[in-house]
Design a protein around this motif. Structure first.
Motif, PDB file in Angstrom:
ATOM      1  N   LEU A 296       5.140  12.764  17.488  1.00 15.69           N
ATOM      2  CA  LEU A 296       5.263  13.285  18.844  1.00 15.69           C
ATOM      3  C   LEU A 296       5.356  12.136  19.837  1.00 15.69           C
ATOM      4  O   LEU A 296       4.684  11.111  19.683  1.00 15.69           O
ATOM      5  CB  LEU A 296       4.061  14.168  19.185  1.00 15.69           C
ATOM      6  CG  LEU A 296       3.934  15.503  18.445  1.00 15.69           C
ATOM      7  CD1 LEU A 296       2.622  16.173  18.802  1.00 15.69           C
ATOM      8  CD2 LEU A 296       5.115  16.412  18.758  1.00 15.69           C
ATOM      9  N   SER A 297       6.161  12.311  20.872  1.00 17.82           N
ATOM     10  CA  SER A 297       6.280  11.279  21.908  1.00 17.82           C
ATOM     11  C   SER A 297       5.011  11.242  22.747  1.00 17.82           C
ATOM     12  O   SER A 297       4.203  12.184  22.749  1.00 17.82           O
ATOM     13  CB  SER A 297       7.478  11.565  22.797  1.00 17.82           C
ATOM     14  OG  SER A 297       7.250  12.735  23.571  1.00 17.82           O
ATOM     15  N   ILE A 298       4.830  10.146  23.481  1.00 23.32           N
ATOM     16  CA  ILE A 298       3.661  10.017  24.367  1.00 23.32           C
ATOM     17  C   ILE A 298       3.689  11.136  25.408  1.00 23.32           C
ATOM     18  O   ILE A 298       2.649  11.718  25.738  1.00 23.32           O
ATOM     19  CB  ILE A 298       3.659   8.637  25.064  1.00 23.32           C
ATOM     20  CG1 ILE A 298       3.752   7.505  24.037  1.00 23.32           C
ATOM     21  CG2 ILE A 298       2.397   8.487  25.912  1.00 23.32           C
ATOM     22  CD1 ILE A 298       2.683   7.503  22.998  1.00 23.32           C
ATOM     23  N   GLU A 303       1.329  16.049  27.548  1.00 24.38           N
ATOM     24  CA  GLU A 303       1.526  17.430  28.002  1.00 24.38           C
ATOM     25  C   GLU A 303       0.657  18.395  27.199  1.00 24.38           C
ATOM     26  O   GLU A 303       0.095  19.345  27.750  1.00 24.38           O
ATOM     27  CB  GLU A 303       2.995  17.811  27.852  1.00 24.38           C
ATOM     28  CG  GLU A 303       3.313  19.222  28.356  1.00 24.38           C
ATOM     29  CD  GLU A 303       4.777  19.560  28.216  1.00 24.38           C
ATOM     30  OE1 GLU A 303       5.144  20.708  28.552  1.00 24.38           O
ATOM     31  OE2 GLU A 303       5.564  18.702  27.765  1.00 24.38           O
ATOM     32  N   ARG A 304       0.534  18.145  25.907  1.00 24.01           N
ATOM     33  CA  ARG A 304      -0.257  19.018  25.035  1.00 24.01           C
ATOM     34  C   ARG A 304      -1.703  19.098  25.500  1.00 24.01           C
ATOM     35  O   ARG A 304      -2.341  20.157  25.362  1.00 24.01           O
ATOM     36  CB  ARG A 304      -0.171  18.499  23.599  1.00 24.01           C
ATOM     37  CG  ARG A 304      -1.051  19.224  22.613  1.00 24.01           C
ATOM     38  CD  ARG A 304      -0.689  18.871  21.181  1.00 24.01           C
ATOM     39  NE  ARG A 304       0.627  19.371  20.819  1.00 24.01           N
ATOM     40  CZ  ARG A 304       1.103  19.385  19.572  1.00 24.01           C
ATOM     41  NH1 ARG A 304       0.369  18.924  18.588  1.00 24.01           N
ATOM     42  NH2 ARG A 304       2.308  19.851  19.312  1.00 24.01           N
ATOM     43  N   CYS A 308      -1.263  15.379  33.827  1.00 23.54           N
ATOM     44  CA  CYS A 308      -0.197  15.643  34.795  1.00 23.54           C
ATOM     45  C   CYS A 308       1.093  14.908  34.437  1.00 23.54           C
ATOM     46  O   CYS A 308       2.194  15.390  34.699  1.00 23.54           O
ATOM     47  CB  CYS A 308      -0.647  15.296  36.213  1.00 23.54           C
ATOM     48  SG  CYS A 308      -1.189  13.575  36.413  1.00 23.54           S
ATOM     49  N   ASP A 309       0.967  13.721  33.842  1.00 18.55           N
ATOM     50  CA  ASP A 309       2.137  12.991  33.343  1.00 18.55           C
ATOM     51  C   ASP A 309       1.681  11.966  32.311  1.00 18.55           C
ATOM     52  O   ASP A 309       0.490  11.681  32.175  1.00 18.55           O
ATOM     53  CB  ASP A 309       2.921  12.318  34.475  1.00 18.55           C
ATOM     54  CG  ASP A 309       2.073  11.346  35.285  1.00 18.55           C
ATOM     55  OD1 ASP A 309       1.502  10.410  34.675  1.00 18.55           O
ATOM     56  OD2 ASP A 309       1.965  11.529  36.509  1.00 18.55           O
ATOM     57  N   TYR A 312      -0.417   8.820  33.612  1.00 18.01           N
ATOM     58  CA  TYR A 312      -1.858   9.025  33.812  1.00 18.01           C
ATOM     59  C   TYR A 312      -2.583   9.033  32.471  1.00 18.01           C
ATOM     60  O   TYR A 312      -3.656   8.427  32.321  1.00 18.01           O
ATOM     61  CB  TYR A 312      -2.103  10.333  34.563  1.00 18.01           C
ATOM     62  CG  TYR A 312      -3.569  10.653  34.776  1.00 18.01           C
ATOM     63  CD1 TYR A 312      -4.411   9.746  35.424  1.00 18.01           C
ATOM     64  CD2 TYR A 312      -4.123  11.852  34.319  1.00 18.01           C
ATOM     65  CE1 TYR A 312      -5.762  10.024  35.616  1.00 18.01           C
ATOM     66  CE2 TYR A 312      -5.458  12.136  34.512  1.00 18.01           C
ATOM     67  CZ  TYR A 312      -6.273  11.221  35.157  1.00 18.01           C
ATOM     68  OH  TYR A 312      -7.606  11.492  35.343  1.00 18.01           O
ATOM     69  N   PHE A 313      -1.993   9.706  31.472  1.00 16.03           N
ATOM     70  CA  PHE A 313      -2.568   9.702  30.124  1.00 16.03           C
ATOM     71  C   PHE A 313      -2.682   8.277  29.592  1.00 16.03           C
ATOM     72  O   PHE A 313      -3.708   7.889  29.031  1.00 16.03           O
ATOM     73  CB  PHE A 313      -1.697  10.553  29.198  1.00 16.03           C
ATOM     74  CG  PHE A 313      -2.023  10.388  27.732  1.00 16.03           C
ATOM     75  CD1 PHE A 313      -3.230  10.825  27.207  1.00 16.03           C
ATOM     76  CD2 PHE A 313      -1.102   9.788  26.875  1.00 16.03           C
ATOM     77  CE1 PHE A 313      -3.523  10.663  25.855  1.00 16.03           C
ATOM     78  CE2 PHE A 313      -1.388   9.627  25.527  1.00 16.03           C
ATOM     79  CZ  PHE A 313      -2.596  10.074  25.016  1.00 16.03           C
ATOM     80  N   SER A 314      -1.639   7.480  29.794  1.00 19.50           N
ATOM     81  CA  SER A 314      -1.632   6.095  29.293  1.00 19.50           C
ATOM     82  C   SER A 314      -2.712   5.257  29.964  1.00 19.50           C
ATOM     83  O   SER A 314      -3.375   4.436  29.311  1.00 19.50           O
ATOM     84  CB  SER A 314      -0.257   5.463  29.503  1.00 19.50           C
ATOM     85  OG  SER A 314       0.715   6.120  28.731  1.00 19.50           O
ATOM     86  N   ARG A 315      -2.898   5.457  31.273  1.00 19.02           N
ATOM     87  CA  ARG A 315      -3.940   4.710  31.987  1.00 19.02           C
ATOM     88  C   ARG A 315      -5.322   5.065  31.453  1.00 19.02           C
ATOM     89  O   ARG A 315      -6.158   4.179  31.238  1.00 19.02           O
ATOM     90  CB  ARG A 315      -3.873   4.996  33.492  1.00 19.02           C
ATOM     91  CG  ARG A 315      -2.710   4.328  34.210  1.00 19.02           C
ATOM     92  CD  ARG A 315      -2.939   4.285  35.710  1.00 19.02           C
ATOM     93  NE  ARG A 315      -3.113   5.611  36.295  1.00 19.02           N
ATOM     94  CZ  ARG A 315      -2.123   6.394  36.716  1.00 19.02           C
ATOM     95  NH1 ARG A 315      -0.858   5.974  36.578  1.00 19.02           N
ATOM     96  NH2 ARG A 315      -2.362   7.569  37.238  1.00 19.02           N
TER      97      ARG A 315
END
Length: 334
Positions: A296-298, A303-304, A308-309, A312-315
């Motif tokens: 699965l992509s980042i 999203e799963r 919000c994007d 933000y998940f990466s941070r």
């Protein structure tokens, strides 16, 4: 043998009807002569054989040509309710790049050391040299830094011991534990880990249970089940079914039929963390598995879990692991 738990292992002679047996206050069907009135302490299972009539006890069954009283295994619920969840495992070799820090992890680690000179440093500043032939258990919530001076080789497992409430019994362990399986046994485990045969997977799991039990006995540690508040169990089940950063304490409290403050107090008192922290731990544990075990992509992963994007998940991920999701995935190629 306990007089209240008699077992008759042969078909009685002189099968004559007419005698009755009193079991836990219940008058039974006629029995062969010679049985008379006997007392049995519940819980019990009574099995009468051949063409003889059934006892009217609980769980009565026919079975061959004899009668016996069976006391049920009191640990049956525990046996069926315990599961060693292996979140990740691998045989790793590395040079000095094996360096990092782990902060309050949501799962425990088993490091079987094959060779090299790895070490870890606890949050209190104690340095532990990890020796070849030894296994080190670092429990959930145990923060540490790790590195090696020149190189290291290890077989590692990330694990949780889940009970029937869905919570990890290893959370009750506060200290690291050590066992000494030896290098030959560790090499055998590496061979089992590389195999695709189901029986080898069972053997490897047996080795893990053996290591854990040996450590618990050596360090005199006893795993205890906690009778968690009903609101915690309801909230945990809901979190796992609807895992998302969008979950709120209000939603969970409504589902558990308690106030928000009651739920927060229960989590702090019984799990040692806030509701928000528990949700975060479950989300990032699941995100780790998605990065390691899927393509699965980042963006899809973020999203799963309701971010919000992906930025933000990466941070959030980098703040927790010291690596971006992309860097983390490169360490564990699918």
């Amino acid at each position: 043998m306990d007089e209240h738990a008699e077992t008759v292992m042969a078909k009685p002679r002189g099968v004559a009807r007419g005698a009755f047996c009193n079991i836990a206050g219940h008058k039974t069907s006629p029995l062969p002569c010679g049985w008379g009135r006997k007392r049995f302490a519940p819980p019990f299972t009574v099995m009468i054989l051949g063409k003889m009539d059934f006892f009217k006890g609980r769980n009565s069954e026919k079975y061959g040509g004899f009668a016996m009283i069976i006391h049920p295994c009191q640990s049956l619920c525990g046996l069926n309710g315990l599961h060693l969840r292996i979140l990740d495992c691998g045989h790793a070799r590395s040079a000095r790049e094996w360096v990092g820090n782990v902060v309050s992890p949501s799962y425990s680690r088993l490091y079987y050391i094959c060779g090299g000179d790895p070490y870890f440093t606890t949050a209190e500043g104690r340095t532990v040299e990890m020796k070849a032939g030894c296994c080190y258990f670092l429990p959930a919530g145990f923060s540490f830094d790790h590195a090696c001076r020149t190189q290291m080789e290890q077989l590692y497992f990330h694990i949780q011991l889940i009970d029937d409430t869905g919570l990890d019994l290893f959370r009750g362990c506060s200290e690291m534990m050590v066992d000494t399986p030896g290098t030959e046994r560790i090499q055998r485990m590496i061979e089992l880990a590389a195999s695709k045969q189901p029986d080898d997977a069972l053997r490897l799991r047996q080795e893990l249970y053996g290591t854990i039990l040996s450590m618990l006995e050596r360090h005199e540690v006893h795993l205890n089940r906690t009778d968690y508040a009903r609101c915690i169990l309801d909230a945990v089940a809901y979190i796992r079914k609807n895992l998302s950063v969008q979950l709120t304490v209000k939603q969970l409290a409504e589902h558990a039929h308690v106030s928000e403050s009651t739920l927060e107090k229960a989590f702090r008192a019984e799990l040692g963390m806030t509701v928000g922290r528990y949700v975060d731990e479950e989300i990032f544990l699941a995100a780790e598995r998605q990065l390691k075990q899927t393509k699965l992509s980042i963006a899809q992963i973020s999203e799963r879990f309701g971010f919000c994007d992906q930025f933000y998940f990466s941070r959030r991920f980098r703040a927790r692991y010291g690596l971006s999701p992309q860097q983390y995935r490169k360490r564990y190629p699918f």
